[in-house]
Scaffold this motif. Structure first.
Motif, PDB file in Angstrom:
ATOM      1  N   ALA A 212      33.980  17.295-122.052  1.00 15.74           N
ATOM      2  CA  ALA A 212      33.020  16.223-122.315  1.00 15.74           C
ATOM      3  C   ALA A 212      31.719  16.535-121.603  1.00 15.74           C
ATOM      4  O   ALA A 212      31.702  17.272-120.611  1.00 15.74           O
ATOM      5  CB  ALA A 212      33.585  14.889-121.822  1.00 15.74           C
ATOM      6  N   VAL A 213      30.643  15.979-122.149  1.00 14.09           N
ATOM      7  CA  VAL A 213      29.319  16.179-121.544  1.00 14.09           C
ATOM      8  C   VAL A 213      28.729  14.809-121.231  1.00 14.09           C
ATOM      9  O   VAL A 213      28.742  13.909-122.084  1.00 14.09           O
ATOM     10  CB  VAL A 213      28.379  16.940-122.508  1.00 14.09           C
ATOM     11  CG1 VAL A 213      27.015  17.159-121.852  1.00 14.09           C
ATOM     12  CG2 VAL A 213      29.001  18.260-122.938  1.00 14.09           C
ATOM     13  N   VAL A 214      28.248  14.667-120.004  1.00 13.54           N
ATOM     14  CA  VAL A 214      27.656  13.403-119.576  1.00 13.54           C
ATOM     15  C   VAL A 214      26.153  13.585-119.457  1.00 13.54           C
ATOM     16  O   VAL A 214      25.690  14.517-118.779  1.00 13.54           O
ATOM     17  CB  VAL A 214      28.227  12.965-118.213  1.00 13.54           C
ATOM     18  CG1 VAL A 214      27.552  11.678-117.736  1.00 13.54           C
ATOM     19  CG2 VAL A 214      29.734  12.769-118.316  1.00 13.54           C
ATOM     20  N   ALA A 215      25.383  12.717-120.127  1.00 13.78           N
ATOM     21  CA  ALA A 215      23.928  12.778-120.025  1.00 13.78           C
ATOM     22  C   ALA A 215      23.447  11.554-119.261  1.00 13.78           C
ATOM     23  O   ALA A 215      23.862  10.421-119.550  1.00 13.78           O
ATOM     24  CB  ALA A 215      23.305  12.821-121.413  1.00 13.78           C
ATOM     25  N   ALA A 216      22.596  11.797-118.280  1.00 10.72           N
ATOM     26  CA  ALA A 216      22.190  10.699-117.396  1.00 10.72           C
ATOM     27  C   ALA A 216      20.729  10.850-117.003  1.00 10.72           C
ATOM     28  O   ALA A 216      20.097  11.887-117.255  1.00 10.72           O
ATOM     29  CB  ALA A 216      23.081  10.693-116.156  1.00 10.72           C
ATOM     30  N   GLU A 217      20.241   9.823-116.349  1.00  7.74           N
ATOM     31  CA  GLU A 217      18.826   9.813-115.941  1.00  7.74           C
ATOM     32  C   GLU A 217      18.550  10.849-114.849  1.00  7.74           C
ATOM     33  O   GLU A 217      17.442  11.355-114.739  1.00  7.74           O
ATOM     34  CB  GLU A 217      18.436   8.413-115.415  1.00  7.74           C
ATOM     35  CG  GLU A 217      18.611   7.291-116.437  1.00  7.74           C
ATOM     36  CD  GLU A 217      17.582   7.327-117.564  1.00  7.74           C
ATOM     37  OE1 GLU A 217      16.654   8.152-117.496  1.00  7.74           O
ATOM     38  OE2 GLU A 217      17.741   6.549-118.523  1.00  7.74           O
ATOM     39  N   THR A 218      19.566  11.113-114.020  1.00  9.09           N
ATOM     40  CA  THR A 218      19.392  12.080-112.937  1.00  9.09           C
ATOM     41  C   THR A 218      20.591  13.027-112.903  1.00  9.09           C
ATOM     42  O   THR A 218      21.659  12.724-113.456  1.00  9.09           O
ATOM     43  CB  THR A 218      19.324  11.389-111.558  1.00  9.09           C
ATOM     44  OG1 THR A 218      20.594  10.751-111.332  1.00  9.09           O
ATOM     45  CG2 THR A 218      18.214  10.365-111.485  1.00  9.09           C
ATOM     46  N   GLU A 219      20.389  14.129-112.202  1.00 10.58           N
ATOM     47  CA  GLU A 219      21.470  15.100-112.060  1.00 10.58           C
ATOM     48  C   GLU A 219      22.643  14.473-111.296  1.00 10.58           C
ATOM     49  O   GLU A 219      23.807  14.685-111.629  1.00 10.58           O
ATOM     50  CB  GLU A 219      20.919  16.317-111.314  1.00 10.58           C
ATOM     51  CG  GLU A 219      21.841  17.495-111.354  1.00 10.58           C
ATOM     52  CD  GLU A 219      21.209  18.777-110.818  1.00 10.58           C
ATOM     53  OE1 GLU A 219      19.971  18.870-110.807  1.00 10.58           O
ATOM     54  OE2 GLU A 219      21.976  19.654-110.404  1.00 10.58           O
ATOM     55  N   GLY A 220      22.310  13.689-110.259  1.00  9.24           N
ATOM     56  CA  GLY A 220      23.357  13.056-109.455  1.00  9.24           C
ATOM     57  C   GLY A 220      24.190  12.102-110.279  1.00  9.24           C
ATOM     58  O   GLY A 220      25.427  12.094-110.186  1.00  9.24           O
ATOM     59  N   ALA A 221      23.532  11.300-111.108  1.00  9.08           N
ATOM     60  CA  ALA A 221      24.271  10.331-111.923  1.00  9.08           C
ATOM     61  C   ALA A 221      25.154  11.069-112.924  1.00  9.08           C
ATOM     62  O   ALA A 221      26.296  10.663-113.181  1.00  9.08           O
ATOM     63  CB  ALA A 221      23.295   9.404-112.640  1.00  9.08           C
ATOM     64  N   ALA A 222      24.637  12.157-113.486  1.00 12.38           N
ATOM     65  CA  ALA A 222      25.438  12.935-114.443  1.00 12.38           C
ATOM     66  C   ALA A 222      26.679  13.498-113.753  1.00 12.38           C
ATOM     67  O   ALA A 222      27.789  13.449-114.292  1.00 12.38           O
ATOM     68  CB  ALA A 222      24.605  14.061-115.042  1.00 12.38           C
ATOM     69  N   ALA A 223      26.495  14.000-112.523  1.00 14.93           N
ATOM     70  CA  ALA A 223      27.624  14.567-111.775  1.00 14.93           C
ATOM     71  C   ALA A 223      28.651  13.487-111.446  1.00 14.93           C
ATOM     72  O   ALA A 223      29.860  13.700-111.563  1.00 14.93           O
ATOM     73  CB  ALA A 223      27.118  15.236-110.502  1.00 14.93           C
TER      74      ALA A 223
END
Lengths: 731, 330
Positions: free
Chosen positions: A93-104
């Protein structure tokens, strides 16, 4: 159509002159923007959930906790419950988020349940692979001088004939040789920044194939290729692993399509190593028989290896490598392991084939108690590529540069300085390197400016500079006077940069377009100089009458004759078309000088010589750089690089750069590059040299270690552990 | 990397105030050469990161009244390497030179180097410190793991390259906290421990304590050296290492300390090697015997028997190097 040709060595003003990269300053100051540097306004950062298991079935996947992480905008599931996963790192799965930290944090929050399945990663262990049902035949071939009779069983005849020939041989060598898988380990990982807007996709993709990746995106997104633009101005390494958008690139585009936001998705280092490219392993058991002169008369081998979950070992077609005796039997067994599928790695098949077969020749020298150089020389009669004479001359040059005669000693018989022994080894190689398809559009404006467009890419090899040099040579200008545009799928189509095909392709298209354009310009200038067009030449920023240089006008004045309309020419070269501008098939010889610490097994490079033919050399500086780089990469494969899979779990344990060992500059020793370019080779035109220099180092270094210690370390990389184990086996 | 709170205290007391008593909640940031990587991989996921680089008392090197030297824990390695006070402590200087990376030397601190987490690839890939053979095949790839003290669940090797040298030189470490008035001086040898369960770490430091200083005793006739077996000239971890310090008179070794690195979950003090060396002159033969003695009790795992040979050679070469003799090798 012009009469396409290169200027002679004496006439050439730009070609053959050491020229610094046009983008060298931009790269070294950081103003050059690599794909990883591209950030678009409002972009989301994507991170991947890689499968932690090497072989399993997903029984449940729940992404809802990820969507609750503040900042997470979208989760794209790539593998559903029920999917079988066959290698560690496969993206679920791939998570897209506003920041790198949130994606992680989003990735960490995804809940997955797995059913573990049997794991097999021991590609070196043929018996274990057979027991695990992981093998399949990769074919083979038998060739004997004597033909079987009409009533003979072919297999039995071959058996008997091979045994007879071995028995009749003055010298017999039996051995085991191998080379472990390595990864491409691109410093810039695979990935892209994509923006889907108004039904069109703009993809900044780290790729070796700008002209050929637009349709890869289009297919999946239900677009036409013309709706897609792929751009890549600079790339931090590909080595054969970046020909496609890859499923993670497509996933980024899909997320952009769904969210209406640009998406940046570059693989993390561990996934880069696990997923995005590896080179198949090869392990070989062999018996050879040679006559009293050391010429191999019979070769009998079985090799195996893995290209990961899809099988594919090193092709049997290149074993033995280059020097193929009249009688041989070879077969290959493919092993399927729980590892990501292999990708083309700089000179696919060749480095492995060279490492597992040219070491045999050196062992023959050891058994004979002869100089390895002489045994290689004797075996040139078996060269199958018609290059025996070239190799002979290259060996002479390499030996001189190495000081081979002065330094050489028989295997294991050199002086010992404390615990240090030294040795020499050599190997030779071949490659195709024919020109790829390439198109170039060229525009000469009335103000004298020259600009070109070509959908090729510069892998860091100096392609931009080569394009500019070819144009400048043709027009009598300097490379800085022309503007070269590459790196977009909207430019005239050019082939992927793989197989050492780029320099030939772009030289063809740019020279052709430039000669055509110049012919048209000459037609305009000729009346002005009261000459025929064919009497004119472009030299030193002027167009002049051959033999009467005082009758000339400047380049600018000449271009002003175009009037209002720029002169535009598009020319193409189609791969395989016979041409005076390019050809294929090169030869190279390399020699290594190493020192080995017998107490620790540590090997140090002292000196390395690479003599390389590549037809006509456009830019000696970047051409030599390419060879330096190839040799460094070969040294890495010989002494350091190894994809280490935990035998029990199949985990790729050294998937970070802190554990994936690579040489530093201080580890590569002195490297001498000799561009072999006598008239006989220069007149062949341009041939690529991206792959050739990386082929021989492993065999040459293995042979040097054996020469130093008197012991063959069978499997590359030749780490201290393996050197010590080999020394201990002898003891 | 997880989102976190950031604190940048300016005194040792302030540092203690912002540290959590619970493991994992706060992490101390010095050079960050190890911590950042661990955080990026989410192996450590602190709620708060405490940067100690703004605490002036943790910086710098000064002589002590006794004639030794005191080093602030947040002093960078290149400052340690170039300090005139450090000249007599060859064993430390050789290690820092061998780290062979301008970036790591300029950014990394001596305290951080002592507190690095293990490089064990199972740990770094999320299996924890106590990985095991799940299927009982005993086939884990442990080529870089311990050859001493590896019977329990901890089989990683102590990652500090400087620790063996400090222990051989008889260094003490100042540890403060949890309360502002809590201060203890710990022998370097007692700072490291082999964790027995997940609640223990590789040093005695509690999560609300801080390593502030390293103090080396006066050299006082002690000779010292570290020899690391390095595969490459780069900053990669050595395959085995040994630090040796000794004092001699009349050509005979009277007192010695020999500590191996990269071979056990803690820096490995070799009483056997010391016993073999003391009372002997330093020669290639006695160094060899001491090396042999050092590995007597080595018990390699599945795939690291070669490290026994490397450890033996490291001890021999460290002794010769300390004595100013040619250690051999490259």
């Amino acid at each position: 159509m012009a009469n396409y040709a290169w200027p002679s060595r004496d006439e050439a003003q730009v070609i053959g002159k050491k020229t610094s990269r046009l983008d060298g300053v931009a790269k070294s100051t950081g103003t050059a923007k690599y794909t990883y540097d591209v950030n678009l306004k409002g972009q989301l950062i994507a991170k991947a959930l890689g499968c932690p298991h090497a072989h399993c079935r997903i029984t449940k996947i729940d992404t809802s906790p990820a969507l609750r992480v503040p900042g997470v905008v979208h989760v794209e599931v790539l593998r559903d419950a029920g999917s079988e996963i066959e290698w560690q790192g496969e993206i679920l799965a791939v998570v897209a988020a506003e920041t790198e930290g949130a994606a992680a944090e989003g990735v960490k929050a995804i809940r997955v349940e797995y059913e573990p399945l049997d794991v097999f990663v021991k590609d070196y262990d043929l018996e274990a692979a057979e027991r695990a049902g992981r093998t399949s035949s990769g074919g083979g071939r038998v060739q004997t001088e004597r033909e079987p009779g009409p009533n003979d069983d072919e297999d039995k005849f071959a058996d008997a004939e091979i045994e007879r020939l071995l028995k009749a041989s003055k010298y017999v060598v039996e051995g085991f040789y191998g080379i472990d898988p390595i990864t491409h380990c691109c410093l810039e990982p695979h990935g892209s920044t994509v923006e889907f807007k108004d039904g069109k996709l703009l993809a900044y993709l780290s790729t070796q194939n700008v002209s050929g990746t637009d349709d890869g995106f289009a297919r999946d997104l239900n677009l036409t290729a013309s709706d897609v633009e792929v751009r890549c101005d600079y790339i931090g390494g590909g080595f054969g692993s970046k020909f496609a958008p890859d499923y993670w690139g497509v996933a980024a585009a899909r997320i952009s399509q769904k969210t209406g936001r640009p998406v940046k998705f570059m693989l993390d280092r561990d996934l880069e190593l696990k997923l995005a490219g590896n080179r198949p392993s090869a392990y070989l058991k062999v018996r050879v028989g040679a006559d009293e002169n050391g010429v191999i008369q019979v070769w009998d081998s079985h090799h195996w290896g893995t290209g990961g979950a899809t099988g594919g070992a090193v092709s049997q077609n290149v074993v033995p490598y280059v020097l193929v005796p009249k009688n041989y039997r070879r077969r290959v067994t493919n092993i399927k392991t729980n590892a990501a599928p292999a990708r083309a790695w700089r000179a696919p098949n060749h480095p492995q084939a060279c490492a597992i077969s040219q070491t045999v020749i050196d062992d023959l020298a050891r058994v004979m108690g002869k100089d390895s150089y002489d045994v290689f020389l004797a075996n040139l009669v078996n060269a199958t590529n018609g290059k025996a004479d070239v190799y002979r001359e290259q060996m002479r040059i390499a030996a001189e540069l190495m000081g081979w005669k002065e330094k050489y000693h028989l295997h294991g018989k050199g002086p010992r300085n404390g615990s240090i022994v030294e040795g020499l080894g050599m190997a030779l190689h071949t490659w195709g390197g024919a020109a790829n398809n390439s198109s170039c559009t060229l525009r000469i404006r009335p103000d004298g400016s020259v600009e070109s467009w070509c959908g090729t890419q510069d892998l860091g090899t100096g392609t931009r500079t080569v394009c500019a040099m070819v144009l400048a040579e043709t027009f009598g200008l300097s490379p800085a006077d022309v503007r070269v545009n590459i790196g977009s799928s909207k430019y005239p189509v050019s082939g992927a940069s793989g197989g050492s095909t780029t320099v030939g392709g772009v030289s063809e298209s740019h020279r052709r377009a430039a000669q055509d354009a110049l012919e048209k310009l000459f037609a305009l200038v000729a009346p002005k100089l009261e000459a025929q067009a064919e009497q004119l030449e472009a030299v030193g920023g002027r167009i002049r009458v051959k033999g009467a240089p005082q009758r000339s006008i400047s380049w600018k004045e000449a271009c002003a004759l175009l009037g209002d309309m720029p002169l535009e020419v598009t020319q193409s070269y189609r791969s395989g078309t016979p041409s005076p501008l390019s050809s294929s098939q090169v030869a190279g010889v390399q020699m290594a000088h190493v020192a080995v610490d017998l107490e620790t097994g540590v090997v140090r490079m002292k000196k390395f010589v690479a003599v390389q033919d590549q037809g006509l050399v456009i830019n000696p500086k970047t051409c030599a750089s390419q060879i330096y780089g190839g040799v460094c990469m070969g040294i890495a494969g010989a002494l350091f690089e190894q994809r280490i899979m935990d035998p029990e779990t199949g985990a790729f344990v050294n998937c970070e750069l802190s554990d994936y060992r690579l040489p530093r500059l201080g580890d590569v020793g002195e490297i001498i590059v000799h561009l072999y370019e006598p008239d006989s080779e220069r007149q062949r035109g341009v041939v690529g040299n991206g792959e050739p220099p990386v082929i021989s180092p492993i065999a040459a270094i293995s042979n040097a270690i054996c020469n130093a210690t008197g012991v063959r370390v069978p499997v590359a990389p030749y780490t201290p552990q393996r050197v010590l184990e080999a020394l201990q086996r002898r003891a | 990397m997880k989102l976190f709170e950031y604190a940048a205290p300016r005194t040792e007391a302030e540092v203690l105030q912002v540290l959590s008593p619970e493991f994992g909640k706060t992490e101390i940031l010095a050079g960050g050469t190890d911590l950042i990587g661990l955080m990026k991989k989410m192996i450590v996921t602190p709620d708060r990161v405490v940067n100690i680089m703004n605490v002036p008392t943790l910086q710098g090197i000064e002589p002590t009244d006794e004639g030794g030297v005191r080093i602030g824990a947040a002093t960078t390695l290149d400052v340690v390497r170039t300090s005139p006070y450090m000249k007599p402590y060859s064993a430390v200087l050789q290690v820092i030179a061998g780290i062979n990376s301008l970036q790591l030397q300029a950014q990394g601190t001596i305290g951080g180097e002592l507190c690095r987490r293990p490089q064990c690839w199972f740990f770094r890939n999320g299996e924890g410190l106590f990985w095991s053979s799940r299927h009982g095949t005993g086939e884990r790839d442990d080529r870089y793991h311990a050859i001493f003290d590896n019977e329990g669940p901890a089989r990683f090797v102590s990652p500090s390259r400087i620790a063996p040298a400090l222990i051989a030189l008889g260094a003490r470490l100042r540890v403060i906290g949890p309360r502002a008035e809590d201060e203890q001086w710990v022998p370097a040898s007692a700072f490291f421990q082999k964790p027995k369960h997940e609640q223990q770490k590789e040093t005695i430091l509690r999560p609300d304590q801080l390593l502030t200083h390293i103090e080396l005793p006066p050299v006082d006739g002690w000779l010292s050296a570290t020899y690391e077996v390095r595969q490459s000239v780069g900053p990669d971890a050595p395959l085995a290492a040994a630090a040796c310090a000794f004092r001699h008179s009349g050509g005979i070794v009277r007192e010695a300390r020999i500590v191996l690195g990269q071979v056990a979950p803690t820096p490995w003090y070799s009483h056997e090697a010391v016993a073999a060396l003391v009372g002997m002159p330093v020669t290639v033969e006695t160094a060899e015997i001491a090396g042999q003695a050092a590995v007597q009790r080595a018990r390699p795992l599945n795939n690291n028997a070669y490290k026994v040979q490397l450890a033996k050679v490291a001890v021999k070469r460290a002794i010769l190097l300390a004595a100013g003799m040619n250690p051999g090798g490259f």
